[in-house]
Design a protein around this motif. Structure first.
Motif, PDB file in Angstrom:
ATOM      1  N   GLN A 598      -3.056   0.339   6.101  1.00  0.00           N
ATOM      2  CA  GLN A 598      -4.230   0.188   5.235  1.00  0.00           C
ATOM      3  C   GLN A 598      -5.519   0.364   6.029  1.00  0.00           C
ATOM      4  OE1 GLN A 598      -4.358  -2.747   1.894  1.00  0.00           O
ATOM      5  NE2 GLN A 598      -2.608  -3.621   2.961  1.00  0.00           N
ATOM      6  N   PHE A 599      -5.593  -0.253   7.200  1.00  0.00           N
ATOM      7  CA  PHE A 599      -6.790  -0.104   8.027  1.00  0.00           C
ATOM      8  C   PHE A 599      -6.964   1.338   8.483  1.00  0.00           C
ATOM      9  CE2 PHE A 599      -6.594  -4.743   8.466  1.00  0.00           C
ATOM     10  CZ  PHE A 599      -7.941  -5.054   8.352  1.00  0.00           C
ATOM     11  N   ALA A 600      -5.854   1.999   8.868  1.00  0.00           N
ATOM     12  CA  ALA A 600      -5.943   3.386   9.316  1.00  0.00           C
ATOM     13  C   ALA A 600      -6.426   4.294   8.188  1.00  0.00           C
ATOM     14  CB  ALA A 600      -4.574   3.853   9.825  1.00  0.00           C
ATOM     15  N   LEU A 601      -5.889   4.084   6.986  1.00  0.00           N
ATOM     16  CA  LEU A 601      -6.304   4.905   5.846  1.00  0.00           C
ATOM     17  C   LEU A 601      -7.775   4.690   5.517  1.00  0.00           C
ATOM     18  CD1 LEU A 601      -3.179   4.444   3.528  1.00  0.00           C
ATOM     19  CD2 LEU A 601      -3.823   6.511   4.777  1.00  0.00           C
ATOM     20  N   ARG A 619      -7.683   9.861  -2.301  1.00  0.00           N
ATOM     21  CA  ARG A 619      -6.236   9.742  -2.069  1.00  0.00           C
ATOM     22  C   ARG A 619      -5.933   8.614  -1.094  1.00  0.00           C
ATOM     23  NH1 ARG A 619      -6.375  15.457  -1.730  1.00  0.00           N
ATOM     24  NH2 ARG A 619      -5.879  15.445   0.484  1.00  0.00           N
ATOM     25  N   TRP A 620      -6.717   8.522  -0.003  1.00  0.00           N
ATOM     26  CA  TRP A 620      -6.476   7.443   0.973  1.00  0.00           C
ATOM     27  C   TRP A 620      -6.710   6.071   0.325  1.00  0.00           C
ATOM     28  CZ3 TRP A 620      -4.052  10.707   3.296  1.00  0.00           C
ATOM     29  CH2 TRP A 620      -4.555  11.829   3.931  1.00  0.00           C
ATOM     30  N   VAL A 621      -7.756   5.980  -0.469  1.00  0.00           N
ATOM     31  CA  VAL A 621      -8.067   4.709  -1.130  1.00  0.00           C
ATOM     32  C   VAL A 621      -6.956   4.332  -2.102  1.00  0.00           C
ATOM     33  CG1 VAL A 621      -9.654   3.569  -2.736  1.00  0.00           C
ATOM     34  CG2 VAL A 621     -10.557   4.910  -0.837  1.00  0.00           C
ATOM     35  N   GLU A 622      -6.459   5.310  -2.859  1.00  0.00           N
ATOM     36  CA  GLU A 622      -5.388   5.035  -3.813  1.00  0.00           C
ATOM     37  C   GLU A 622      -4.114   4.630  -3.090  1.00  0.00           C
ATOM     38  OE1 GLU A 622      -2.907   4.717  -7.134  1.00  0.00           O
ATOM     39  OE2 GLU A 622      -5.088   4.543  -6.853  1.00  0.00           O
ATOM     40  N   GLU A 623      -3.805   5.287  -1.984  1.00  0.00           N
ATOM     41  CA  GLU A 623      -2.599   4.897  -1.246  1.00  0.00           C
ATOM     42  C   GLU A 623      -2.745   3.482  -0.701  1.00  0.00           C
ATOM     43  OE1 GLU A 623       0.335   6.319   2.406  1.00  0.00           O
ATOM     44  OE2 GLU A 623      -1.310   7.625   1.781  1.00  0.00           O
ATOM     45  N   GLY A 624      -3.934   3.160  -0.180  1.00  0.00           N
ATOM     46  CA  GLY A 624      -4.165   1.795   0.286  1.00  0.00           C
ATOM     47  C   GLY A 624      -3.999   0.778  -0.826  1.00  0.00           C
ATOM     48  N   ARG A 625      -4.478   1.132  -2.031  1.00  0.00           N
ATOM     49  CA  ARG A 625      -4.333   0.220  -3.170  1.00  0.00           C
ATOM     50  C   ARG A 625      -2.857   0.029  -3.515  1.00  0.00           C
ATOM     51  NH1 ARG A 625      -3.183  -0.061  -8.155  1.00  0.00           N
ATOM     52  NH2 ARG A 625      -2.575   2.135  -8.221  1.00  0.00           N
ATOM     53  N   LEU A 847      -4.819  14.396 -14.395  1.00  0.00           N
ATOM     54  CA  LEU A 847      -3.811  13.780 -13.546  1.00  0.00           C
ATOM     55  C   LEU A 847      -4.178  12.333 -13.269  1.00  0.00           C
ATOM     56  CD1 LEU A 847      -3.112  16.544 -10.866  1.00  0.00           C
ATOM     57  CD2 LEU A 847      -2.050  16.228 -13.104  1.00  0.00           C
ATOM     58  N   THR A 848      -3.148  11.468 -13.239  1.00  0.00           N
ATOM     59  CA  THR A 848      -3.377  10.104 -12.781  1.00  0.00           C
ATOM     60  C   THR A 848      -3.625  10.128 -11.281  1.00  0.00           C
ATOM     61  OG1 THR A 848      -1.068   9.674 -12.269  1.00  0.00           O
ATOM     62  CG2 THR A 848      -1.787   9.270 -14.551  1.00  0.00           C
ATOM     63  N   ALA A 849      -4.083   8.988 -10.738  1.00  0.00           N
ATOM     64  CA  ALA A 849      -4.362   8.918  -9.301  1.00  0.00           C
ATOM     65  C   ALA A 849      -3.100   9.212  -8.490  1.00  0.00           C
ATOM     66  CB  ALA A 849      -4.920   7.545  -8.950  1.00  0.00           C
ATOM     67  N   GLN A 850      -1.949   8.651  -8.930  1.00  0.00           N
ATOM     68  CA  GLN A 850      -0.724   8.883  -8.164  1.00  0.00           C
ATOM     69  C   GLN A 850      -0.241  10.321  -8.320  1.00  0.00           C
ATOM     70  OE1 GLN A 850       2.818   6.397  -8.904  1.00  0.00           O
ATOM     71  NE2 GLN A 850       2.987   6.268  -6.684  1.00  0.00           N
ATOM     72  N   GLU A 851      -0.382  10.886  -9.510  1.00  0.00           N
ATOM     73  CA  GLU A 851       0.009  12.290  -9.699  1.00  0.00           C
ATOM     74  C   GLU A 851      -0.835  13.210  -8.827  1.00  0.00           C
ATOM     75  OE1 GLU A 851       1.441  11.826 -14.373  1.00  0.00           O
ATOM     76  OE2 GLU A 851      -0.515  12.675 -13.874  1.00  0.00           O
ATOM     77  N   ALA A 852      -2.145  12.931  -8.747  1.00  0.00           N
ATOM     78  CA  ALA A 852      -3.023  13.756  -7.909  1.00  0.00           C
ATOM     79  C   ALA A 852      -2.644  13.632  -6.448  1.00  0.00           C
ATOM     80  CB  ALA A 852      -4.478  13.344  -8.119  1.00  0.00           C
ATOM     81  N   GLN A 853      -2.288  12.409  -6.033  1.00  0.00           N
ATOM     82  CA  GLN A 853      -1.903  12.200  -4.637  1.00  0.00           C
ATOM     83  C   GLN A 853      -0.607  12.940  -4.313  1.00  0.00           C
ATOM     84  OE1 GLN A 853      -1.162   8.118  -3.712  1.00  0.00           O
ATOM     85  NE2 GLN A 853      -1.699   8.347  -1.565  1.00  0.00           N
ATOM     86  N   ILE A 854       0.379  12.838  -5.196  1.00  0.00           N
ATOM     87  CA  ILE A 854       1.648  13.527  -4.965  1.00  0.00           C
ATOM     88  C   ILE A 854       1.444  15.036  -4.995  1.00  0.00           C
ATOM     89  CG2 ILE A 854       3.903  13.983  -6.009  1.00  0.00           C
ATOM     90  CD1 ILE A 854       3.942  11.009  -6.834  1.00  0.00           C
ATOM     91  N   ALA A 855       0.628  15.516  -5.938  1.00  0.00           N
ATOM     92  CA  ALA A 855       0.365  16.958  -6.019  1.00  0.00           C
ATOM     93  C   ALA A 855      -0.302  17.459  -4.748  1.00  0.00           C
ATOM     94  CB  ALA A 855      -0.511  17.258  -7.232  1.00  0.00           C
ATOM     95  N   ALA A 869       8.748   8.927   1.331  1.00  0.00           N
ATOM     96  CA  ALA A 869       8.640   8.020   2.472  1.00  0.00           C
ATOM     97  C   ALA A 869       7.197   7.599   2.707  1.00  0.00           C
ATOM     98  CB  ALA A 869       9.211   8.689   3.721  1.00  0.00           C
ATOM     99  N   GLN A 870       6.266   8.528   2.492  1.00  0.00           N
ATOM    100  CA  GLN A 870       4.859   8.224   2.731  1.00  0.00           C
ATOM    101  C   GLN A 870       4.295   7.276   1.683  1.00  0.00           C
ATOM    102  OE1 GLN A 870       2.439  11.387   4.193  1.00  0.00           O
ATOM    103  NE2 GLN A 870       0.643  10.763   3.044  1.00  0.00           N
ATOM    104  N   LEU A 871       4.754   7.412   0.435  1.00  0.00           N
ATOM    105  CA  LEU A 871       4.175   6.635  -0.663  1.00  0.00           C
ATOM    106  C   LEU A 871       5.059   5.464  -1.072  1.00  0.00           C
ATOM    107  CD1 LEU A 871       2.750   9.461  -2.945  1.00  0.00           C
ATOM    108  CD2 LEU A 871       1.668   8.251  -1.046  1.00  0.00           C
ATOM    109  N   PHE A 872       6.182   5.237  -0.367  1.00  0.00           N
ATOM    110  CA  PHE A 872       7.048   4.100  -0.640  1.00  0.00           C
ATOM    111  C   PHE A 872       7.597   4.137  -2.069  1.00  0.00           C
ATOM    112  CE2 PHE A 872       4.129   2.937   2.704  1.00  0.00           C
ATOM    113  CZ  PHE A 872       5.007   2.559   3.706  1.00  0.00           C
TER     114      PHE A 872
END
Length: 902
Positions: A598-601, A619-625, A847-855, A869-872
């Motif tokens: 989370q800190f790295a992102l 994308r980084w913020v959404e992954e941290g969330r 696109l939802t936030a997760q769809e945009a991140q995966i895309a 693996a990256q998005l758990f």
């Protein structure tokens, strides 16, 4: 199959299984009081789900100290597929289950491994997982299964947890179905089915009412009552207590050997029949003590030993005397294999004695070491706490209690760790133990967000360690410096200087930790110019050491990476900051250390804000969330805060900034408060509220906050120039000149030239600023200079020249999503006589936030397993999201994502 009054619940559960057959996943918590029928519903569901692959686990209260025991029960049918897991997941799960040896595995890598095991099995046949008495799962199993349940989407997996009311559990946030008692008619019919004969209807109604239709109470209580008691109805007391008392009364008439056999079965949580019979032989029980037990209907013996209900187990254990319990545990310890199951043997031995025993305490300590090596900090704490209780030596007792407190901190049980430290203080005087205790108190205070308190405690610990262990003392000093950096601010004056003054001289040869500590101390005490050579040397050494590090869990990236990141900003080294950000992210992903991730992102998000890649920042913020949601940890707010400020939407950004300031002030996190004020200065400059921007930036600038000066100085100079505060612009220029002289970089020289242009209306300085900044990836800073340059040209009456600069700035702001700055540039262009319409950045808004991140990850070439693996999440969930994304974007292949997703 013939449950009374449960048609609605059975239909709902059957619907979940039907959804799994259609490719969807579901998780549900079945909640209710003891005896209300949760286990019966689970058994019925299993019997009705012949087309599913079934996996079962049962939480057992006496087994809660054994890490991963519940998880191992559930995963046992799928372990043949463990070799198909990606190596980090394979190693993590194998280490957790004792199949491999290695460093302590991260629980979320284990969770991802379990998710992928289930997903892999469900690819051939829907999977139904039922976990009964989940409130008694060991902590690690409960947390990992909760993680898996929250990540289920499209794997054809159903997970049903049964939990008892009034007992804390780790499954909060999952969908719940509350199971209440039967209706009056069904309850009365069930009661009549077990009564030996007719009773007064008023008594029957009273029993039904007082049991609240609880099926177990209706079935079991009448079997333990006398005729007089049946005539009177229920006695006072809690329902669970009355049911258990009823079981006790049914157990009391059994032969002594039978009661001892039941006690031994209750003390043996595995339900291993072979082990039970060997223990019975060890106890010298009669030839056939099980006959009466089977006749009672309270227990069944097969390949596994199963009690009629968990309350039977607790009744059998509770009614025994302490001496009988110790005898049962002693027999179980004797027949448990010391090589294949040393930890369960140690636990039985510890329960078989009531007086200090160093041999047993030492065995428990070894079990704790094995548990901690598998990442079972909660189990390690339980072993160590019991070892402390059994330690004859007061010194060893205190040492083991301290180790137990440290393990509790590792498991996240911070309040319990602090409570245990009180017993450490009661031990005999010992300087090293006292210093280690103070250090642990400081670390816990930092974990709790009390940075100022942590800095004081860690500094005191470092001083205590100095004459005893120089290496550990330096680490404690670095921890104290880190806490002081977080605490420093107007509400904590002098805390950083105090930590800096206490820093010891470096060892010979100096390590990267020594150099970082000395560089920070000199920077705080003697200023930037004096510290610049030390800062650059420490940064270079830390970067080299991080690259060379064999142990990715060492201080080099747990603390050193973040410390080096602050220094990289201090010396205007953007490339180093980006490298450290990328490396910290990579290492956190490889080791599954999600808090560090989370800190790295967020560090990466902040840098990407400066480069203008707000899509990546989002994308980084959404992954941290998502990580915060998955782990139950607080969200790290840096990236989201700065993203909101750069986007320039006034109301949401202001609300977020004010909420962050309030929360960080309450927690004495001065650094977070300062970052929020920096974000406010960016927001207000974009909106043209220059007075507010100046005041916010000045608050940070005046404190000379480490690493933040380079970020806020440009905001302060711009706001001060727009409010006519020439003296403030002069002071920012002097500050900049000192720094770029000591550490000249294109970043620093570009900002220094911009401020010089603002002060002296020097056109050449504007051009030098653009030239220097264009050599970096700081596109936003280039556009900010072009905006200021264009504004100056327009005021000078050079409209044609102004348009060139303003167009470039407007295009960058618009395409990047810096809406407030884009609007500033648009107004300036209108003032030059040019027609320009409002434009929005091109986004895939459907696109939802997760769809945009995966895309975005798929567009960049990552495979489904790599994205998972990256998005758990599982690869099947990635595939499901991509199908939806393709449909929304009107494309049919991953190759088309390159043009469809910006």
């Amino acid at each position: 199959m013939g449950l009374r009054g449960r048609q609605r619940e059975l239909a709902l559960l059957d619907g979940l299984v039907s959804a799994a057959r259609s490719g969807r996943s579901e998780a549900l918590v079945l909640r209710g009081e003891a005896g209300v029928g949760k286990s019966a519903l689970l058994d019925s569901l299993v019997a009705r789900s012949e087309t599913c692959r079934i996996a079962r686990a049962v939480g057992i209260e006496s087994e809660m100290e054994l890490a991963y025991s519940g998880l191992h029960q559930l995963c046992q049918p799928f372990l043949a597929a463990i070799d198909r897991l990606p190596p980090p997941q394979h190693d993590a799960l194998g280490t957790a289950f004792g199949l491999l040896t290695g460093p302590p595995p991260d629980r979320f890598l284990i969770g991802l491994a379990v998710l992928n095991l289930l997903s892999d099995a469900a690819g051939r046949q829907p999977v139904l997982c039922v976990i009964d008495d989940a409130q008694w799962l060991d902590l690690m199993s409960a947390r990992i299964l909760a993680f898996v349940a929250r990540r289920l989407v499209a794997e054809s997996v159903v997970m049903i947890f049964a939990v008892r009311d009034g007992v804390e559990h780790e499954l909060t946030g999952l969908a719940e179905l509350e199971l209440s008692g039967l209706g009056e008619a069904d309850a009365a019919a069930l009661l009549d089915s077990v009564l030996p004969g007719p009773i007064d209807p008023r008594v029957r109604d009273r029993i039904v009412a007082e049991t609240r239709g609880n099926p177990l109470a209706l079935l079991e209580l009448p079997q333990s009552w006398s005729a007089a008691e049946l005539a009177e109805g229920l006695a006072p007391g809690s329902l669970a207590g009355r049911i258990e008392d009823g079981f006790v009364r049914r157990l009391e008439p059994l032969p002594a050997d039978t009661r001892m056999l039941l006690l031994t079965a209750a003390a043996e949580p595995l339900g291993d029949a072979t082990l039970l019979w060997r223990a019975a032989e060890q106890l010298g029980l009669g030839a056939d003590p099980a006959t009466a037990a089977i006749a009672s209907g309270l227990i069944s013996f097969g390949q596994r030993v199963r009690f009629r209900h968990p309350l039977v187990r607790s009744a059998a254990y509770r009614m025994a005397s302490p001496q009988e319990r110790q005898a049962a545990h002693r027999a179980l310890a004797e027949v448990t294999d010391a090589d294949t199951d040393p930890d369960r043997r140690a636990w039985h031995r510890s329960q078989a004695t009531s007086r200090p025993d160093e041999e047993v305490a030492a065995e428990l300590e070894r079990s704790a070491q094995r548990a901690q090596a598998r990442g079972g900090f909660y189990a390690a704490a339980a072993f160590l706490e019991r070892a402390a209780e059994l330690s004859p030596s007061p010194g060893r007792r205190a040492d083991r209690a301290l180790a137990a407190a440290a393990a509790k901190r590792g498991s996240g049980a911070l309040d319990a760790a602090l409570a245990l430290l009180a017993s450490v203080a009661a031990g005999p005087p010992d300087a090293l133990r006292a210093a280690e205790t103070e250090q642990l108190r400081g670390q816990i205070a930092f974990d709790l967000g009390h940075a100022r308190e942590a800095a004081g405690l860690l500094l005191e610990a470092a001083r205590g360690l100095e004459p005893l262990d120089a290496t550990r003392a330096r680490m404690a000093h670095l921890e104290a410096m880190s806490a002081a950096i977080w605490a420093s601010g107007p509400d904590a004056p002098g805390v950083l200087a105090q930590a800096a003054k206490a820093a010891p001289a470096p060892a010979e040869p100096a390590t990267a930790a020594d150099l970082l500590l000395q560089a920070f101390a000199k920077r705080v005490l003697r200023g930037y110019a004096a510290a610049a050579p030390d800062l650059t040397k420490a940064l270079d050494e830390a970067r080299d050491a991080i690259v060379r590090a064999d142990d990715l869990r060492s201080w080099l990236w747990l603390a050193g990476n973040r410390a080096a990141g602050i220094i990289a900003l201090e010396v205007w080294d953007l490339a180093a900051a980006q490298e450290l950000s990328s490396r910290q992210e990579q290492m956190a992903r490889e080791t599954g250390a999600l808090v560090q991730l989370q800190f790295a992102l967020n560090f990466r998000a902040n840098l990407d804000c400066l480069t203008g890649d707000l899509a990546a920042v989002a994308r980084w913020v959404e992954e941290g969330r998502q990580i915060a949601v998955a782990t139950g940890q607080p969200e790290v707010a840096f990236g989201g805060l700065l993203l909101a400020a750069f986007r320039g939407a006034e109301k949401p950004a202001t609300d977020l900034i004010e909420a962050t300031i309030a929360a960080a002030t309450e927690r004495e996190q001065g650094r977070m408060v300062d970052f929020a004020f920096f974000a406010k200065s960016v927001l207000c400059n974009g909106l043209g509220r220059y007075d507010d921007a100046r005041d916010a930036a000045l608050r940070v600038f005046d404190q000379d906050v480490l690493g933040y000066g380079v970020l806020v100085v440009g905001e302060l100079a711009e706001a001060a120039s727009r409010t006519g505060d020439t003296k403030l612009v002069e002071s920012t220029l002097a500050w900049l000149t000192e720094r770029v002289t000591a550490t000249p970089t294109d970043w620093g020289l570009g900002i220094e030239a911009r401020v010089r242009a603002l002060l002296s209306a020097d056109e050449e300085a504007y051009r030098r600023s653009i030239e220097h900044l264009s050599r970096t990836s700081l596109r936003v800073e280039v556009a900010r200079t072009q905006l200021l340059y264009g504004e100056w040209l327009r005021r000078e009456g050079r409209r044609v020249d102004a348009r060139e600069q303003l167009r470039s700035a407007h295009d960058l702001f618009t395409t990047s999503g810096l809406e407030a700055f884009a609007e500033r540039a648009r107004h300036e262009l209108l003032a030059t006589g040019e027609t320009v319409r409002k434009r929005s950045p091109e986004t895939s808004s459907d696109l939802t936030a997760q769809e945009a991140q995966i895309a975005g990850l798929a567009r960049d070439g990552l495979t489904n397993p790599e994205i998972a693996a990256q998005l758990f999440i599982s690869p099947r969930t990635v595939e499901w999201h991509l199908r939806k994304t393709f449909a929304k974007l009107g494309i049919t292949s991953r190759r088309q994502l390159r043009t469809a997703v910006s």
